[in-house]
Design an enzyme around this catalytic site. Structure first.
Site, mmCIF file in Angstrom:
data_model
loop_
_atom_site.group_PDB
_atom_site.id
_atom_site.type_symbol
_atom_site.label_atom_id
_atom_site.label_comp_id
_atom_site.label_asym_id
_atom_site.label_seq_id
_atom_site.Cartn_x
_atom_site.Cartn_y
_atom_site.Cartn_z
ATOM 1 N N GLU A 194 -8.504 56.666 40.902
ATOM 2 C CA GLU A 194 -7.795 57.697 41.675
ATOM 3 C C GLU A 194 -7.367 58.840 40.745
ATOM 4 O OE1 GLU A 194 -4.919 56.004 44.465
ATOM 5 O OE2 GLU A 194 -6.556 55.104 45.602
ATOM 6 N N GLU A 316 -11.775 50.133 46.954
ATOM 7 C CA GLU A 316 -10.491 49.733 47.556
ATOM 8 C C GLU A 316 -10.588 49.978 49.051
ATOM 9 O OE1 GLU A 316 -6.827 51.148 45.786
ATOM 10 O OE2 GLU A 316 -7.699 51.028 43.771
#
Ligand code: AHR
Length: 513
Positions: A194, A316
């Protein structure tokens, strides 16, 4: 909830019998050309977050909780039945603050750190590189390391790869001093996580350059071949994928995508267990949107990589609800109901349709965090409804996809989301055809006619996952409310067709020989 016939079904009406409410048709379309559902679609994710590692997977060798060298026996045994292909670690957001050298050597000398992302809990680094690789060996899965780009250095990441995979040299010497003679095998290496957010708040343009630099120094030692993964977009951030593919596509083997089934990123996400029918269908609609999102990211990737060399890794995904009241804030502990099982099955069915580009997915997370496989409380463990979906779907791992068409009624959910009553996926492996069918309808059964298209069904067996209520979950010290049962009466085979009656809110897997 209003029910309509799906558009797909309408386009086929000329060639199909007309469908009454909750009658659906599945037409198998066997093809020699169809791709393999790579087993990595069934990947898992373990982060230093809450009690995922400490308490969930690892209790330490001195614990009164039965363990093997510190790993919980109950959890290990349960996880072995899932045939986990790959495990991502140590984060998540944690990865970009993790300094791997703090997690090697004598445990009593390891520095402590504050886990800033997850509740400010003090991390003692007692679970480190050796413990993770040993766990992967015990589970028989590939390790997937997430490297620190946000707060680490190029040198630190390069040395981690060397420590793990080199046979000789200073890092290999250190590893040997710490008790591991032979290098480990490491394939999957994430270069940041991220990076648009907790992993550094980079712009895609800046991160693309940083990615190119970091990956340059992550070397292939002694025949170990890294599969380098760039930190990818969240949800609908198509520009991130565009810039990354354009500026760094040639330097990566894969790029990630994160997609959570969540109400939003600020304010309430809703209770994991107390929800109504409207919430249930909304959640399923939101989960199914991953299909559109993946498709758009794939279209961008196709522009820069028409031969599909670069994989899209949804590393994810899963449900994200409010933390269970009374649990430690920031530890993301949530219960898991039949609704979560539906999300798991619908997501996996969707991922199966992108096998040409989606090369891995990792549900978040394996224990005690978000949409877990297992929940633990001291010495007790429960298997979640999601666990049972992963167990039912094991036969799809590395099986040949059996393409199919579904004509089904559709339920209109809040925000204009469409939820098909019936979702299906099928595959073939070792002469066995596995068909998984989902009936999302909370109140009515679904009668499904499967056109077998010549697929043999002389011997059929089945399993079903359902519960009395959509809110049911498995709790500590209680008999399981959501559990696998055999499904041996709800189907009939006749003249090349199979009819299956799916009870309301159920997931069925049939095995045909
Ligand atoms: O899975 C929980 C967190 O969700 C991860 O640490 C992060 O990558 C994502 O935002």
């Amino acid at each position: 909830m209003k029910k309509t016939l799906s558009l797909f079904a309408l386009s086929l009406l000329g060639s199909m019998p007309s469908l009454a409410a909750n009658e659906a048709t599945v037409v198998l379309q066997p093809s020699e050309e169809s791709p393999i559902i790579v087993k990595e679609i069934y990947g898992q994710f373990a982060e230093h977050l809450g009690t995922c590692i400490y308490g969930g997977l690892w209790v330490g060798p001195e614990s009164p909780i039965p363990n093997t060298n510190g790993y919980r026996n109950d959890v290990l045994n349960a996880l072995k039945d899932l045939h986990i292909p790959v495990l991502r670690w140590p984060g998540g957001c944690f990865a970009d603050e993790y300094h791997w050298m703090d997690g090697i050597g004598p445990k009593e000398n390891r520095p402590r750190m504050v886990n800033n992302n997850w509740g400010g809990t003090v991390e003692d680094n007692s679970f480190g590189t050796h413990d993770f690789f040993n766990l992967c060996e015990m589970l028989g899965c590939e390790p997937y390391l997430s490297g620190n780009v946000g707060s680490g250095t190029v040198e630190e990441l390069a040395k981690w790869v060397e420590y793990i995979t080199a046979e000789d040299g200073p890092m290999a010497k250190l590893r040997k001093e710490n008790g591991r003679e032979k290098p480990w095998h490491l394939k999957y290496l994430g270069v940041g996580n991220e990076s648009w957010g907790c992993g550094g708040n980079f712009t895609p343009e800046y991160y693309a350059d940083v990615y190119r630099r970091y990956q340059t120094y992550c070397r292939n030692f002694n025949g170990n071949r890294l599969y380098k993964i760039a930190s990818g977009a969240s949800d609908y951030d198509y520009n991130w994928t565009e810039v990354m593919m354009k500026n760094a596509g040639h330097h990566m083997d894969g790029i990630s995508l994160h997609y959570y089934t969540a109400l939003g990123w600020s304010g309430n996400k809703g209770s994991a267990i107390n929800f109504n029918e409207e919430d249930y269908y909304w959640t399923l609609g939101k989960c199914l949107e991953v299909g559109d999102v993946v498709k758009r990211h794939c279209q961008i990737m196709d522009k820069y990589d028409p031969n599909k060399r670069v994989g899209l890794l949804v590393d994810e995904w899963g449900t994200w609800f409010d933390e269970e009241p009374g649990t430690v804030p920031g530890h993301l502990y949530q219960q898991n109901t039949l609704r979560d099982a539906m999300v798991a099955a619908l997501s996996l069915n969707t991922f199966h349709t992108f096998t040409d580009r989606v090369k891995m997915t990792n549900i978040a997370q394996i224990a005690n965090v978000l949409q877990s496989m297992v929940l633990t409380k001291d010495a007790q463990m429960v298997l979640t409804p999601t666990y049972y979906v992963f167990k039912m779907y094991v036969p799809h791992q590395d099986a040949k996809l059996l393409p199919l068409n579904v004509a089904t009624p559709v339920i209109k959910a809040r925000d204009g989301r469409d939820v098909p009553v019936v979702s299906a996926t099928a595959s073939v492996k070792n002469g066995v055809t596995t068909i998984s069918l989902v009936n999302t309808d909370l109140n009515e059964e679904a009668k499904v006619t499967v056109d077998l298209a010549g697929v043999s069904a002389r011997k059929v067996s089945g399993e079903i996952l359902t519960a009395a209520s959509m809110n049911d979950y498995n709790d500590f010290g209680q008999p399981e409310k959501v559990t696998l049962k055999s499904f041996d009466k709800g189907w009939q085979v006749n003249g090349g067709k199979m009819t299956v009656t799916l009870p309301a809110k159920s997931i069925v897997t049939l095995s045909l020989k």
